[in-house]
Design a protein around this motif. Structure first.
Motif, PDB file in Angstrom:
ATOM      1  N   ILE A  36       4.131 -23.738 -10.589  1.00 49.57           N
ATOM      2  CA  ILE A  36       4.384 -22.346 -10.247  1.00 49.57           C
ATOM      3  C   ILE A  36       5.383 -21.760 -11.235  1.00 49.57           C
ATOM      4  N   THR A  37       5.055 -20.597 -11.763  1.00 47.58           N
ATOM      5  CA  THR A  37       5.973 -19.852 -12.623  1.00 47.58           C
ATOM      6  C   THR A  37       6.440 -18.617 -11.873  1.00 47.58           C
ATOM      7  N   LEU A  38       7.735 -18.346 -11.949  1.00 49.00           N
ATOM      8  CA  LEU A  38       8.315 -17.177 -11.291  1.00 49.00           C
ATOM      9  C   LEU A  38       9.639 -16.828 -11.942  1.00 49.00           C
ATOM     10  N   MET A  39      10.140 -15.652 -11.633  1.00 45.85           N
ATOM     11  CA  MET A  39      11.456 -15.282 -12.124  1.00 45.85           C
ATOM     12  C   MET A  39      12.514 -16.126 -11.419  1.00 45.85           C
ATOM     13  N   ARG A  40      13.516 -16.553 -12.182  1.00 45.25           N
ATOM     14  CA  ARG A  40      14.604 -17.327 -11.593  1.00 45.25           C
ATOM     15  C   ARG A  40      15.223 -16.578 -10.417  1.00 45.25           C
ATOM     16  N   ALA A  41      15.392 -15.270 -10.563  1.00 47.26           N
ATOM     17  CA  ALA A  41      15.985 -14.475  -9.488  1.00 47.26           C
ATOM     18  C   ALA A  41      15.178 -14.574  -8.203  1.00 47.26           C
ATOM     19  N   ASP A  42      13.858 -14.632  -8.323  1.00 44.02           N
ATOM     20  CA  ASP A  42      13.017 -14.708  -7.119  1.00 44.02           C
ATOM     21  C   ASP A  42      13.129 -16.073  -6.453  1.00 44.02           C
ATOM     22  N   ILE A  61      -5.053 -11.722 -22.853  1.00 42.02           N
ATOM     23  CA  ILE A  61      -4.694 -13.141 -22.909  1.00 42.02           C
ATOM     24  C   ILE A  61      -5.251 -13.825 -21.664  1.00 42.02           C
ATOM     25  N   GLU A  62      -5.807 -14.994 -21.851  1.00 39.81           N
ATOM     26  CA  GLU A  62      -6.396 -15.738 -20.727  1.00 39.81           C
ATOM     27  C   GLU A  62      -5.322 -16.126 -19.727  1.00 39.81           C
ATOM     28  N   GLN A  63      -5.615 -15.929 -18.447  1.00 39.58           N
ATOM     29  CA  GLN A  63      -4.697 -16.339 -17.389  1.00 39.58           C
ATOM     30  C   GLN A  63      -4.865 -17.833 -17.098  1.00 39.58           C
ATOM     31  N   TRP A 121       4.183 -18.334 -24.171  1.00 34.67           N
ATOM     32  CA  TRP A 121       3.635 -17.126 -23.555  1.00 34.67           C
ATOM     33  C   TRP A 121       2.630 -17.492 -22.473  1.00 34.67           C
ATOM     34  N   LEU A 122       2.495 -16.603 -21.481  1.00 34.72           N
ATOM     35  CA  LEU A 122       1.505 -16.760 -20.427  1.00 34.72           C
ATOM     36  C   LEU A 122       1.238 -15.398 -19.807  1.00 34.72           C
ATOM     37  N   GLN A 123       0.069 -15.269 -19.210  1.00 33.89           N
ATOM     38  CA  GLN A 123      -0.339 -14.001 -18.610  1.00 33.89           C
ATOM     39  C   GLN A 123      -0.036 -14.023 -17.119  1.00 33.89           C
ATOM     40  N   ARG A 135      -1.283  -8.653 -15.363  1.00 35.53           N
ATOM     41  CA  ARG A 135      -1.795  -8.514 -16.727  1.00 35.53           C
ATOM     42  C   ARG A 135      -0.711  -8.282 -17.769  1.00 35.53           C
ATOM     43  N   THR A 136       0.540  -8.376 -17.379  1.00 37.55           N
ATOM     44  CA  THR A 136       1.595  -8.390 -18.392  1.00 37.55           C
ATOM     45  C   THR A 136       1.697  -9.799 -18.964  1.00 37.55           C
ATOM     46  N   THR A 137       2.276  -9.897 -20.139  1.00 31.98           N
ATOM     47  CA  THR A 137       2.465 -11.184 -20.808  1.00 31.98           C
ATOM     48  C   THR A 137       3.941 -11.536 -20.791  1.00 31.98           C
ATOM     49  N   TRP A 138       4.271 -12.650 -20.179  1.00 32.63           N
ATOM     50  CA  TRP A 138       5.645 -13.147 -20.170  1.00 32.63           C
ATOM     51  C   TRP A 138       5.811 -14.065 -21.376  1.00 32.63           C
ATOM     52  N   TRP A 139       6.890 -13.879 -22.136  1.00 37.68           N
ATOM     53  CA  TRP A 139       7.079 -14.692 -23.324  1.00 37.68           C
ATOM     54  C   TRP A 139       8.535 -15.127 -23.471  1.00 37.68           C
TER      55      TRP A 139
END
Length: 377
Positions: free
Chosen positions: A98-104, A179-181, A196-198, A202-206
């Motif tokens: 699982i990828t998420l914002m540290r704050a979350d 970019i492929e999810q 990087w990842l989608q 549909r935003t790209t986190w890098w």
């Protein structure tokens, strides 16, 4: 049992949740006004971290706060695919990274800890004098105050100090890219590494991990990064489409900590061993669960902390050595990069599960029900 925790980030909030859920009176002191806040960027939790979250009872909440990333793809700077493997798990493991914002992540843990009865005091950094006073009034003091831990220094004035690791990171969000999810992509670039990842929106986190002397972080923005990664077309295009940038951070390493507990005070998370390699959050959550399990077994606190330290030292040390190799790979010269490009496509997929099984297979089990715990002896 009265427990005081220094630090309300991932490690401190997880420890507060585990200890409060098992019947202890827990107070957390956090230096930031909002321990979630926008502190840090995004992070990933591998299968071992997710199993530790399951023991805490908040796996589903964290999965909802982030998104699953089933695959990890590794690329050369010239755009050649070097490896495509399961992300943070064995192929047979149903727990997707699982990828998420540290704050979350902090927000989920902190809310669950408060719901379990923990008291969280924000905007209160602890000095060495505070630590001495608060620890004297508690039966257990947990230092979860990160790599710059005041608790570590109070525990051992001769403890090692962090030093710059030769890498700094700038992270951001880009838009308008196709970019492929479902894949976490990492490129070995000429000046470090680029990730990087989608996201589902549909935003790209890098994240750009730059191998360089410590920079002026205020100037380490997209324009400078695009110049640094100009040889890597994918990285340059993603940086060029940036819509938001997170604060730049320096990577630090810490020599092995000699004193991690003294029978009354214990260090967890980055205060004890900042492992890196994307495992900081998972290891911190593991620490919180395993510490609580040892406390709950009924032994006096000194014996429980000694057993906890013994149980964690080898695993965390092995992870720190793995992280060092990971950093070395990101700072390799052109000859090593060329050899990697030749060898990785042949070897990596064959050895991946055997090399990482010890890490991802870890399961702390469940937390025991509350019971009386001795505080001396």
């Amino acid at each position: 049992m009265r427990v005081v925790i220094a630090g309300g980030g991932v490690a401190g909030s997880a420890a507060a949740l585990a200890l409060a859920r098992t019947g202890h009176e827990v107070t957390v002191y956090e230096s930031h006004e909002d321990p979630g806040g926008q502190v840090g960027s995004f992070l990933s939790l591998a299968a071992n971290g997710l199993r530790a979250l399951d023991a805490l009872g908040c796996l589903a909440a964290v999965q909802r706060a982030g998104f699953a990333v089933p695959r990890q793809r590794m690329w050369s700077g010239r755009g050649r695919l070097l490896a495509d493997v399961p992300r943070g798990r064995r192929a047979s493991d149903h727990l997707m990274s699982i990828t998420l914002m540290r704050a979350d992540l902090v927000s989920v843990l902190r809310s669950a800890a408060a719901g379990a009865g923990a008291s969280i005091v924000t905007g209160r950094p602890l000095t060495a004098a505070d630590i001495r006073c608060l620890s004297a009034d508690a039966e257990l003091f947990v230092g979860a105050d990160g790599i710059w831990s005041a608790t570590r220094s109070a525990l051992d004035p001769a403890a090692p100090q962090p030093r710059y690791a030769g890498l700094y990171t700038v992270s951001g969000v880009s838009s308008g890219l196709s970019i492929e999810q479902g894949a976490w992509n990492m490129m070995f670039a000429s000046r470090g590494a680029f990730i990087w990842l989608q996201a589902p929106d549909r935003t790209t986190w890098w994240s750009a991990q730059v191998s360089a002397p410590p920079p002026d972080l205020a100037a380490a923005g997209p324009a400078a990064l695009r110049e640094l990664f100009r040889r890597e077309d994918t990285a340059a295009a993603i940086i060029g489409a940036t819509q938001a940038v997170h604060a730049a951070t320096l990577h630090h390493v810490l020599a092995p900590v000699r004193i991690r507990q003294d029978g009354h005070v214990a260090l967890i998370g980055d205060a004890a061993a900042p492992v890196g390699a994307g495992q900081g959050a998972s290891m911190a959550i593991e620490d919180a669960v395993v510490l609580t399990q040892h406390v709950q077994r009924g032994a006096p606190v000194p014996a429980a902390l000694a057993a906890f330290d013994q149980a964690r030292r080898a695993r965390v040390g092995k992870m720190a050595r793995t992280a060092a190799r990971n950093r070395d790979a990101k700072t390799a010269g052109p000859l090593a990069a060329r050899l990697r490009e030749l060898i990785m496509p042949v070897v990596f997929g064959r050895v991946y599960e055997r090399a990482t099984g010890w890490l991802y297979d870890f399961d702390p089990g469940e937390l025991a029900a509350a019971q009386a715990v001795g505080s001396d002896g």
